[in-house]
Design an enzyme around this catalytic site. Structure first.
Site, PDB file in Angstrom:
ATOM      1  N   LYS A   9      52.058  42.387  39.281  1.00 52.48           N
ATOM      2  CA  LYS A   9      51.765  41.495  38.478  1.00 52.48           C
ATOM      3  C   LYS A   9      53.023  41.364  37.441  1.00 52.48           C
ATOM      4  O   LYS A   9      53.980  42.247  37.485  1.00 52.48           O
ATOM      5  CB  LYS A   9      50.517  41.838  37.293  1.00 52.48           C
ATOM      6  CG  LYS A   9      49.163  41.599  38.084  1.00 52.48           C
ATOM      7  CD  LYS A   9      47.957  41.980  37.294  1.00 52.48           C
ATOM      8  CE  LYS A   9      46.657  41.801  37.811  1.00 52.48           C
ATOM      9  NZ  LYS A   9      45.639  41.856  36.722  1.00 52.48           N
ATOM     10  N   TYR A  49      42.179  32.806  40.442  1.00 54.74           N
ATOM     11  CA  TYR A  49      41.434  33.426  39.211  1.00 54.74           C
ATOM     12  C   TYR A  49      39.809  32.564  39.377  1.00 54.74           C
ATOM     13  O   TYR A  49      39.339  32.604  38.050  1.00 54.74           O
ATOM     14  CB  TYR A  49      42.003  33.669  38.079  1.00 54.74           C
ATOM     15  CG  TYR A  49      42.849  35.038  38.130  1.00 54.74           C
ATOM     16  CD1 TYR A  49      42.153  36.259  38.693  1.00 54.74           C
ATOM     17  CD2 TYR A  49      44.000  34.919  37.932  1.00 54.74           C
ATOM     18  CE1 TYR A  49      42.845  37.409  38.596  1.00 54.74           C
ATOM     19  CE2 TYR A  49      44.773  36.423  37.804  1.00 54.74           C
ATOM     20  CZ  TYR A  49      44.165  37.399  38.382  1.00 54.74           C
ATOM     21  OH  TYR A  49      44.635  38.841  38.495  1.00 54.74           O
ATOM     22  N   ASN A 112      47.868  44.576  32.973  1.00 52.81           N
ATOM     23  CA  ASN A 112      47.511  45.924  33.802  1.00 52.81           C
ATOM     24  C   ASN A 112      48.330  46.087  35.240  1.00 52.81           C
ATOM     25  O   ASN A 112      47.688  46.872  36.133  1.00 52.81           O
ATOM     26  CB  ASN A 112      46.125  45.945  33.845  1.00 52.81           C
ATOM     27  CG  ASN A 112      45.582  44.919  34.732  1.00 52.81           C
ATOM     28  OD1 ASN A 112      45.986  43.792  35.164  1.00 52.81           O
ATOM     29  ND2 ASN A 112      44.296  45.125  34.617  1.00 52.81           N
ATOM     30  N   HIS A 115      47.012  44.017  41.011  1.00 54.91           N
ATOM     31  CA  HIS A 115      45.757  43.481  41.449  1.00 54.91           C
ATOM     32  C   HIS A 115      45.324  43.673  42.748  1.00 54.91           C
ATOM     33  O   HIS A 115      46.168  44.231  43.604  1.00 54.91           O
ATOM     34  CB  HIS A 115      45.725  41.901  41.402  1.00 54.91           C
ATOM     35  CG  HIS A 115      44.633  41.412  42.008  1.00 54.91           C
ATOM     36  ND1 HIS A 115      43.618  40.806  41.420  1.00 54.91           N
ATOM     37  CD2 HIS A 115      44.310  41.020  43.380  1.00 54.91           C
ATOM     38  CE1 HIS A 115      42.638  40.349  42.371  1.00 54.91           C
ATOM     39  NE2 HIS A 115      43.307  40.455  43.553  1.00 54.91           N
ATOM     40  N   GLU A 126      41.849  35.745  49.205  1.00 55.37           N
ATOM     41  CA  GLU A 126      42.775  36.036  48.544  1.00 55.37           C
ATOM     42  C   GLU A 126      44.090  36.084  49.323  1.00 55.37           C
ATOM     43  O   GLU A 126      45.158  35.476  49.224  1.00 55.37           O
ATOM     44  CB  GLU A 126      43.055  37.244  47.695  1.00 55.37           C
ATOM     45  CG  GLU A 126      42.002  37.061  46.303  1.00 55.37           C
ATOM     46  CD  GLU A 126      41.689  38.249  46.014  1.00 55.37           C
ATOM     47  OE1 GLU A 126      40.932  38.135  44.718  1.00 55.37           O
ATOM     48  OE2 GLU A 126      42.188  39.334  46.316  1.00 55.37           O
TER      49      GLU A 126
HETATM   50  P1  GDP Z   1      40.044  44.087  38.324  1.00 58.64           P
HETATM   51  O1  GDP Z   1      39.240  43.851  39.427  1.00 58.64           O
HETATM   52  O2  GDP Z   1      40.174  45.524  37.633  1.00 58.64           O
HETATM   53  O3  GDP Z   1      41.538  43.427  38.073  1.00 58.64           O
HETATM   54  O4  GDP Z   1      39.293  43.194  36.943  1.00 58.64           O
HETATM   55  P2  GDP Z   1      38.469  41.816  36.817  1.00 58.64           P
HETATM   56  O5  GDP Z   1      38.417  41.226  38.021  1.00 58.64           O
HETATM   57  O6  GDP Z   1      37.433  42.343  35.982  1.00 58.64           O
HETATM   58  O7  GDP Z   1      39.699  40.969  35.809  1.00 58.64           O
HETATM   59  C1  GDP Z   1      40.695  40.396  36.470  1.00 58.64           C
HETATM   60  C2  GDP Z   1      41.903  40.442  35.587  1.00 58.64           C
HETATM   61  O8  GDP Z   1      41.531  39.760  34.212  1.00 58.64           O
HETATM   62  C3  GDP Z   1      42.155  42.153  35.071  1.00 58.64           C
HETATM   63  O9  GDP Z   1      42.862  42.749  36.040  1.00 58.64           O
HETATM   64  C4  GDP Z   1      43.058  41.712  33.684  1.00 58.64           C
HETATM   65  O10 GDP Z   1      44.382  41.371  34.079  1.00 58.64           O
HETATM   66  C5  GDP Z   1      42.323  40.607  33.261  1.00 58.64           C
HETATM   67  N1  GDP Z   1      41.066  41.027  32.444  1.00 58.64           N
HETATM   68  C6  GDP Z   1      39.882  41.591  32.574  1.00 58.64           C
HETATM   69  N2  GDP Z   1      39.172  41.790  31.521  1.00 58.64           N
HETATM   70  C7  GDP Z   1      39.823  41.152  30.467  1.00 58.64           C
HETATM   71  C8  GDP Z   1      39.562  41.059  29.051  1.00 58.64           C
HETATM   72  O11 GDP Z   1      38.524  41.744  28.638  1.00 58.64           O
HETATM   73  N3  GDP Z   1      40.396  40.773  28.232  1.00 58.64           N
HETATM   74  C9  GDP Z   1      41.756  40.029  29.138  1.00 58.64           C
HETATM   75  N4  GDP Z   1      42.366  39.367  28.211  1.00 58.64           N
HETATM   76  N5  GDP Z   1      42.092  40.147  30.227  1.00 58.64           N
HETATM   77  C10 GDP Z   1      41.071  41.022  31.062  1.00 58.64           C
END
Ligand code: GDP
Length: 138
Positions: A9, A49, A112, A115, A126
């Protein structure tokens, strides 16, 4: 053998951590099938997304993912989807295990570092969203 889709990222690329993350990918036995550096447009990030469209953080997430270049990759290994997610660690770096990429390189739950696809169907979507057949080796 299974393939998964991965992104380094914008936070990790900007901080100069792409090389260290690529080294971990190689050290952990993933074969890189495709890889490119790209700066996503808002439209491209929103499409990627789309499943998160209704989440409260969607707009912030799209802004973050478009702030600078990312490295997009297809990785291959046995159980690549689970293996890559295990190496990434929990979404929130505060909950990520020692030695995981997010523990080492993430700033917070949004910024973070990496991905990874969470299932075979998302990996297929994807992968096709980012790469065409001519961009893949093997
Ligand atoms: P992943 O599969 O571990 O990447 O997590 P998710 O699919 O739940 O979320 C996608 C991405 O959205 C995450 O990798 C973070 O960059 C972002 N994200 C997830 N949860 C949060 C949140 O509570 N707040 C914010 N600002 N970003 C989030």
């Amino acid at each position: 053998m299974q393939r998964t889709f991965a992104i380094i990222k914008p936070d990790a690329v900007a901080q100069g951590n792409a090389g260290a993350i690529l080294a971990e990918i190689e050290k952990n036995g993933f074969k890189i099938i495709a890889m490119k550096l790209m700066h996503l447009s808002r439209t491209q990030a929103e499409g990627f997304y789309a499943v998160h469209r209704e989440r409260p953080f969607f707009n912030d997430l799209v802004t973050f993912m478009t702030e600078g270049p990312v490295v997009a990759m297809i990785l291959q290994k046995e159980q690549a989807i689970k293996g890559w997610r295990d190496l990434m660690g929990a979404t929130n770096p505060e909950q990520a295990a020692e030695g995981t990429l997010r523990k080492r390189f993430a700033t917070n739950i949004e910024r973070n570092a990496v991905h990874g696809s969470d299932a075979e169907e998302t990996a297929a979507f994807e992968t096709r969203y980012f790469f065409n057949a001519m961009e893949m080796v093997g």
